[in-house]
Design a protein around this motif. Structure first.
Motif, mmCIF file in Angstrom:
data_model
loop_
_atom_site.group_PDB
_atom_site.id
_atom_site.type_symbol
_atom_site.label_atom_id
_atom_site.label_comp_id
_atom_site.label_asym_id
_atom_site.label_seq_id
_atom_site.Cartn_x
_atom_site.Cartn_y
_atom_site.Cartn_z
ATOM 1 N N UNK A 246 64.557 46.123 109.740
ATOM 2 C CA UNK A 246 63.610 47.235 109.680
ATOM 3 C C UNK A 246 62.410 46.816 108.837
ATOM 4 N N UNK A 247 61.201 47.115 109.339
ATOM 5 C CA UNK A 247 59.961 46.847 108.588
ATOM 6 C C UNK A 247 59.111 48.097 108.547
ATOM 7 N N UNK A 248 58.500 48.359 107.388
ATOM 8 C CA UNK A 248 57.526 49.434 107.230
ATOM 9 C C UNK A 248 56.251 48.863 106.614
ATOM 10 N N UNK A 249 55.112 49.420 107.013
ATOM 11 C CA UNK A 249 53.838 48.982 106.451
ATOM 12 C C UNK A 249 52.679 49.594 107.205
ATOM 13 N N UNK A 250 51.539 48.897 107.193
ATOM 14 C CA UNK A 250 50.333 49.356 107.878
ATOM 15 C C UNK A 250 49.739 48.221 108.694
ATOM 16 N N UNK A 251 49.163 48.568 109.836
ATOM 17 C CA UNK A 251 48.590 47.550 110.713
ATOM 18 C C UNK A 251 47.434 46.807 110.059
ATOM 19 N N UNK A 252 46.673 47.483 109.194
ATOM 20 C CA UNK A 252 45.504 46.855 108.567
ATOM 21 C C UNK A 252 45.836 46.183 107.240
#
Length: 741
Positions: free
Chosen positions: A618-624
């Protein structure tokens, strides 16, 4: 006076040059005289052909025309050669894209990719009003021109010039077919030149009827449909042979802009375009206004094709896998395929629900907008894939294509390499103290140091200095050699992306994908064997024949890591969940192992873990790459992992993690679906009991046996006592091997 004596060397050289100069002068003079005489004779001869007056103008024009014609032919030849190379051999008529129907692991259809293509209807069977609609709209002089409609092209140029833009196309139907068969949709002069030459080539090699049939079979008509027959089935649920005039007009209107006028996407635009087609038929003289009146008053209505929820990220990735198998020659020449995948729909839906639920509840507070996850069996069969929050908003697959730093979830690769050297055990005492390599000094999460501890505790607490010290020890004092050996182990275990060798690599500075990380952790879950991720379990061609089976056509997985090392690693990774940073991933009654990961500035947060049954990343974050609000791998990623995996372990036989004792209760233990304390989420539905692959194969065997009996002895065979005894005896024998999963 006669000169006596020998000449000196210098005198001989001078005399030689004088002789050469004299000979050269004489030769040039004589050659000039002869050339002048020859030219005079040539001029006298040409005077006999001299033309004066009006005739001379004609001769000059003819001469210039001949010169320009030869030059033009050479230019055309130079332009034609690249176009003819696009044909690519004698099998150009057989070329077409894959048309794939995907099934889940239990044989239920879950979606399609590629083209919908059907060329089974002959040109004579196409309705006359449909053919007239196509010709009136696309190429009224189709049967008159030689592949390029010069009149139509000039008219289009004039119309576009008046409109100061492109409002009318000038390509003939043959040119459009050339583009569909051989070229891309690129808007360029080069493509138009190739298109023109290929149109001439098609007209030379095929009849008009063959060209029209190919065009009707190969043109893209929206909704993934190629050809009029496939489009009629998709939009109206009927054969092209049965479409009405209004339906034919709507289909004919798709050739210009299939996506724009596709009736399941924009019905008003499709009906307006169909009205234009009816007007074209009247203008061309094919029908009268009275004949199209009813079609205008009663426009076509397509069948309901509203998009149902489907595992789109998974299917996109699976389709690419099929393309690779086809390119490698493993699927033969058939392009219409049915593929049974490893997809588990219940786990897929739970994964999608968990990702959306976490982002909706906690995304704003953590400043996290995106997530991705992959769930797979320990052998690499991918059961679920979520490539982002919303496929409709972005088709970019963050599970397979996004490169993100794994942070501390990379450390198990370092620890594995260290154990493989034989210098370390989980109980080996290591020291957490300040350390620098050059001017780089790693810090721990709390900016403090914990002193001496067992290696297993260092992994559970995710101490940063320890993997750096291990990299030095792995390289026998040379950290660069140590990192190179770590990279080798990463490659062996399944990380395929470029791993840049930097001093911070041991603490997760390299970039990886969620799919690769999950597949690499599967090596821990399966006891040390390579686990290449895959979707396709079985592939059948258009006749229903099995042309590929993974367990049959690929070699058995290789043992790449020693089982004792895997057992030691698994014992340490279990402590990460039970005693360390991954507690929120714990599932009551199920032994869970895994590792959290958090990168600099909180840009990426990970949890990759496994049980004896399943592996998930599982990964969480932001595209930018914007920083989150102090989100760590032990928060949303671990919680999401729990929300996916707890229901997936209900009503299944729990398998042990290799080298790790089962939780007390063993096989009778049932996973809880409750969320971690302080992060409660909506209760997850219990995973329905479904047949496992062994049961599915058993049922398939019964089905094959029944078909065989019917083929040999007819349907009445089931009324005969002997056949009944054999059939149900076989059913009992295979039924005993069935199990619920």
């Amino acid at each position: 006076m006669e000169f006596k004596g020998k000449l000196s060397l210098w005198q001989r050289i001078v005399r030689a040059f004088e002789s050469f100069d004299s000979w050269t002068a004489f030769s040039l003079n004589e050659s000039g005289r002869r050339f002048g005489a020859a030219y005079a004779r040539y001029a006298e001869a040409m005077d006999l052909f001299q033309v004066r007056g009006a005739k001379r103008v004609g001769v000059e024009i003819l001469g210039e025309g001949l010169t320009l014609g030869v030059g033009g032919l050479l230019v055309m030849l130079a332009l034609a050669l690249p176009a003819f190379r696009e044909v690519g051999g004698d099998d150009w008529l057989k070329k077409q894209d894959l048309a794939v129907t995907f099934l889940d692991r239990y044989g239920n259809e879950v979606g399609r990719r590629g083209i919908r293509h059907d060329d089974s209807v002959s040109l004579d069977e196409f309705p006359d009003h449909f053919l007239k609609a196509v010709l009136a709209t696309e190429d009224r002089r189709f049967y008159e021109h030689f592949g390029i409609d010069v009149i139509g092209t000039m008219r289009a140029i004039a119309v576009n010039a008046r409109a100061s833009g492109v409002v009318q196309g000038g390509s003939s139907l043959t040119q459009q077919l050339a583009k569909n068969l051989f070229l891309s949709n690129e808007r360029s002069l080069e493509r138009k030149i190739k298109e023109a030459f290929l149109a001439l080539w098609l007209e030379f090699h095929l009849t008009k009827s063959q060209i029209l049939k190919l065009y009707l079979d190969r043109a893209y008509m929206g909704g993934g449909s190629f050809g009029a027959q496939a489009a009629a089935e998709f939009y109206f649920g009927k054969s092209i042979k049965d479409v009405s005039l209004s339906e034919a007009a709507m289909l004919a209107g798709l050739f210009k802009a299939p996506t724009k006028y596709a009736p399941h996407n924009n019905l008003p635009a499709a009906r307006a375009r169909a009205a234009d087609v009816l007007s074209n038929m009247v203008d061309a003289g094919f029908l009268t206004e009275g004949q199209v009146y009813a079609a205008r008053r009663n426009p076509a209505t397509p069948v309901d094709r509203k998009r149902e929820t489907s595992p789109d990220f998974y299917l996109d990735w699976a389709f690419n896998e099929l393309k690779h198998l086809s390119d490698d020659g493993k699927l033969g020449g058939d392009r219409v395929l049915t593929v049974r995948t490893a997809l588990d729909v219940s786990i897929q839906k739970q994964a999608e629900t968990a990702v959306e639920s976490m982002l909706r509840q906690y995304g704003d507070s953590y400043d996290a907008k995106q997530a991705a996850t992959v769930v797979m069996d320990p052998d690499g069969g991918v059961r679920a894939m979520v490539g982002g929050r919303d496929y409709g908003a972005s088709q970019f697959n963050r599970a397979t294509d996004a490169l993100r730093q794994p942070g501390s979830s990379f450390k198990p690769f370092v620890y594995t390499t260290a154990l493989l050297t034989g210098k370390f055990k989980p109980t080996t005492i290591v020291t957490d103290a300040p350390l620098c390599i050059g001017d780089w000094c790693p810090n721990n999460y709390g900016r403090s140091y914990s002193g001496s501890m067992p290696l297993a505790t260092a992994l559970a607490k995710s101490i940063n200095t320890i993997p750096v010290r291990l990299s030095i020890a792995i390289g026998d004092g040379n950290p660069k050699i140590g990192r190179a050996r770590i990279i080798d182990i990463c490659r062996l275990m399944g990380l395929t992306t470029p791993l840049v060798d930097t001093v911070s690599l041991p603490i997760g500075a390299a970039e990886v994908t969620v799919l690769d990380m999950t597949a690499s952790y599967a090596v821990f879950a399966n006891g040390g064997k390579k686990a290449d991720p895959f979707a396709a379990v079985e592939v059948r061609n258009s006749r229903g024949d099995v042309i590929y089976r993974r367990d049959r056509d690929l070699p058995a997985p290789k043992q790449i890591i020693n089982a004792n090392v895997i057992a030691d690693m698994n014992g340490m990774l279990v402590k990460v969940v039970e005693e360390g940073t991954g507690k929120k991933a714990a599932i009551p009654g199920v032994r869970v192992a895994g590792k959290t990961g958090t990168t600099n500035a909180y840009r990426d947060a990970w949890f990759v873990g496994f049980t004896g049954n399943l592996v998930a990343g599982v990964w969480f974050g932001n595209d930018d790459y914007q920083s989150t609000n102090k989100m760590t791998g032990g928060s949303l990623p671990a919680m999401t992992w729990h929300e996916m995996m707890a229901p997936a372990h209900q009503s299944v036989e729990l398998k042990p993690i290799p080298g790790v004792p089962t939780t007390p209760g063993g096989k009778d233990a049932v996973a809880s679906a409750s969320g971690p304390k302080g992060f409660e989420v909506a209760a997850s539905p219990q995973r329905p009991a479904v047949l496992n692959p062994r049961a599915l194969d058993a049922i398939g065997g019964i089905d094959s046996m029944m078909k065989s009996i019917v083929t040999r002895r007819g349907p009445s065979a089931f009324l005969e006592p002997a056949a009944e005894t054999n059939l149900f005896g076989a059913a009992r024998s295979v039924g005993g091997r069935m199990a619920l999963q």
